[in-house]
Design a protein around this motif. Structure first.
Motif, PDB file in Angstrom:
ATOM      1  N   ARG A  90      74.630   3.792  45.661  1.00 18.01           N
ATOM      2  CA  ARG A  90      75.524   2.826  45.013  1.00 18.01           C
ATOM      3  C   ARG A  90      75.947   3.335  43.636  1.00 18.01           C
ATOM      4  NH1 ARG A  90      72.881  -2.894  45.023  1.00 18.01           N
ATOM      5  NH2 ARG A  90      71.075  -1.691  44.306  1.00 18.01           N
ATOM      6  N   PRO A  91      76.889   4.285  43.613  1.00 12.97           N
ATOM      7  CA  PRO A  91      77.367   4.821  42.340  1.00 12.97           C
ATOM      8  C   PRO A  91      78.337   3.839  41.677  1.00 12.97           C
ATOM      9  CG  PRO A  91      78.604   5.776  44.136  1.00 12.97           C
ATOM     10  CD  PRO A  91      77.594   4.865  44.770  1.00 12.97           C
ATOM     11  N   CYS A  92      78.626   4.062  40.401  1.00 16.11           N
ATOM     12  CA  CYS A  92      79.495   3.124  39.676  1.00 16.11           C
ATOM     13  C   CYS A  92      80.973   3.373  39.964  1.00 16.11           C
ATOM     14  CB  CYS A  92      79.220   3.204  38.177  1.00 16.11           C
ATOM     15  SG  CYS A  92      79.837   4.718  37.369  1.00 16.11           S
ATOM     16  N   ASN A  93      81.298   4.593  40.427  1.00 12.12           N
ATOM     17  CA  ASN A  93      82.690   4.990  40.666  1.00 12.12           C
ATOM     18  C   ASN A  93      83.563   4.922  39.420  1.00 12.12           C
ATOM     19  OD1 ASN A  93      82.659   5.882  43.389  1.00 12.12           O
ATOM     20  ND2 ASN A  93      82.434   3.752  44.036  1.00 12.12           N
ATOM     21  N   MET A 109      73.841   5.183  38.664  1.00  9.67           N
ATOM     22  CA  MET A 109      73.469   5.050  40.077  1.00  9.67           C
ATOM     23  C   MET A 109      72.453   3.920  40.266  1.00  9.67           C
ATOM     24  SD  MET A 109      73.490   5.907  43.250  1.00  9.67           S
ATOM     25  CE  MET A 109      74.364   7.458  43.500  1.00  9.67           C
ATOM     26  N   ARG A 110      72.693   3.112  41.300  1.00  8.28           N
ATOM     27  CA  ARG A 110      71.720   2.062  41.645  1.00  8.28           C
ATOM     28  C   ARG A 110      71.208   2.310  43.061  1.00  8.28           C
ATOM     29  NH1 ARG A 110      73.901  -3.138  41.748  1.00  8.28           N
ATOM     30  NH2 ARG A 110      75.800  -2.151  42.474  1.00  8.28           N
ATOM     31  N   PHE A 111      70.548   3.424  43.239  1.00  7.67           N
ATOM     32  CA  PHE A 111      69.999   3.825  44.540  1.00  7.67           C
ATOM     33  C   PHE A 111      68.807   2.912  44.857  1.00  7.67           C
ATOM     34  CE2 PHE A 111      68.176   6.557  47.750  1.00  7.67           C
ATOM     35  CZ  PHE A 111      69.235   7.334  48.216  1.00  7.67           C
ATOM     36  N   TYR A 112      68.804   2.357  46.081  1.00 10.16           N
ATOM     37  CA  TYR A 112      67.749   1.387  46.428  1.00 10.16           C
ATOM     38  C   TYR A 112      66.342   1.951  46.241  1.00 10.16           C
ATOM     39  CZ  TYR A 112      71.159  -1.667  48.791  1.00 10.16           C
ATOM     40  OH  TYR A 112      72.199  -2.501  49.086  1.00 10.16           O
ATOM     41  N   GLY A 113      65.484   1.107  45.724  1.00  3.46           N
ATOM     42  CA  GLY A 113      64.059   1.437  45.662  1.00  3.46           C
ATOM     43  C   GLY A 113      63.783   2.601  44.741  1.00  3.46           C
TER      44      GLY A 113
END
Ligand SMILES: [Zn+2]
Ligand SMILES: [Zn+2]
Length: 343
Positions: A90-93, A109-113
């Motif tokens: 889940r990058p910010c783009n 980046m909001r990479f899970y876990g």
């Protein structure tokens, strides 16, 4: 809903959590399968890796697939009931790297876990996950939800292959045949590698490596000379995918790589020492590879079109209530490759 929450090393709990509110452009996914990754195991066994530590309770997991239960405002192209693999990337783009197409290096980046940032990014081992529509990739009929949940680690190896460059006519060495090494074999085959030799120190995983397409496997614990024979005439292999993180694997790889060959480092072993003289004299390119982004869609597609078969790597499925047993089993290389939870 139930979620799998890590509090500290060996302190894994099944807890009740509220389902998140569904916003515009989002979908609510009933998670049905979630694969336990090496990073999840690091959190479970050691409370983190390198300098990354768990500092607050965190839901684990990022290799998930499920079916869509509800659609947020404005979602099109997906319907309730669709089965999807969910990309954890889940990058910010919006940052410099995203705008260059290097989303795996996103500054936000909001990479899970992931316990890298504080607050930690909560993971996807939960019964209901609210995800952005663009994270969800519909899976083909006939593909099991468990296969779909392997799209994530497969995408890691597809990115590694992209880092290596064309594998046409290339002789490939894969060192370390855990899930990532085995998936690297599959990815290299799918990309036309001429020959694939795989090494490990355990017979059980080498059997799997053969099953998924290695031409030859070498147990370097009992038969190291079988690998070193490839060092004649300055080496044999054009590309090494190093998936063990082990210093000896890096060093022995440099011995058997040809001049102007490439090492793609996937394994994370911390600090290792390498013979610089070999890197210099053979003009070897050493490349890192980190996560993936656009390769997730490719992974789902290759699985869906049956261009690859990841099923042999799935060695255990546990209900979420038995998550601790699942993590203990996943950490035992004598009997496990990929272990998944069902929700
Ligand atoms: Zn993973
Ligand atoms: Zn970004």
């Amino acid at each position: 809903m139930k979620a799998v929450v890590i509090h500290a090393a060996k302190d894994l709990r099944i807890e009740e959590r509220e389902v998140e509110a569904l916003g515009p452009g989002q979908v609510e996914v009933a998670i049905e399968a979630g694969g336990i990754c090496g990073s999840d195991l690091h959190y479970y066994n050691h409370g983190g890796f390198g300098t990354v530590r768990i500092r607050e309770p965190m839901i684990l997991g990022h290799e998930v697939a499920g079916s869509i239960k509800a659609l947020g405002e404005g979602v099109s192209g997906l319907v309730v009931g669709d089965r999807v693999a969910v990309s954890p990337s889940r990058p910010c783009n919006a940052c410099d790297y995203c705008l260059k197409g290097q989303q795996n290096h996103c500054l936000n980046m909001r990479f899970y876990g992931s316990a890298m940032p504080m607050p930690h990014i909560q993971g996807a081992f939960r019964q209901r996950l609210v995800a952005e529509q663009w994270q969800c990739h519909r899976i083909a009929d006939g593909v099991s939800i468990n296969e779909a949940a392997m799209a994530e680690p497969f995408a890691v190896t597809l990115h590694a292959v992209a880092r290596a460059g064309s594998l046409s006519d290339k002789r490939v060495l894969v060192t370390g045949c855990g899930p990532i090494g085995a998936l690297a074999i599959i990815a290299a085959r799918a990309h036309g590698a001429r020959e694939i030799v795989a090494t490990d120190v355990m017979g059980a995983v080498l059997k799997k490596a053969l099953e998924v397409g290695a031409d030859r496997v070498i147990d370097v614990a009992s038969n190291p000379e079988q690998l070193s024979a490839y060092s004649a005439n300055k080496g044999y292999f054009d590309v090494q995918f190093e998936a063990s993180g082990n210093e000896r694997a890096v060093r022995s790889g440099l011995e058997v790589l040809r001049p102007r060959s490439t090492v793609v480092q996937l394994g994370l072993g911390g600090d290792v020492s390498i013979p610089q003289n070999l890197v210099v004299a053979k003009e070897i390119e050493m490349k890192g590879t980190f996560r993936f982004h656009e390769e997730f869609g490719l992974a789902v597609d290759l699985i869906g079109k049956r261009r690859v078969d990841l099923k042999p790597l799935l060695t255990g499925i546990f209900p979420v209530e038995n998550a601790v047993e699942a993590f203990e089993t996943a950490g035992d290389r004598t009997r496990s490759m990929k272990v998944q939870l069902t929700f």
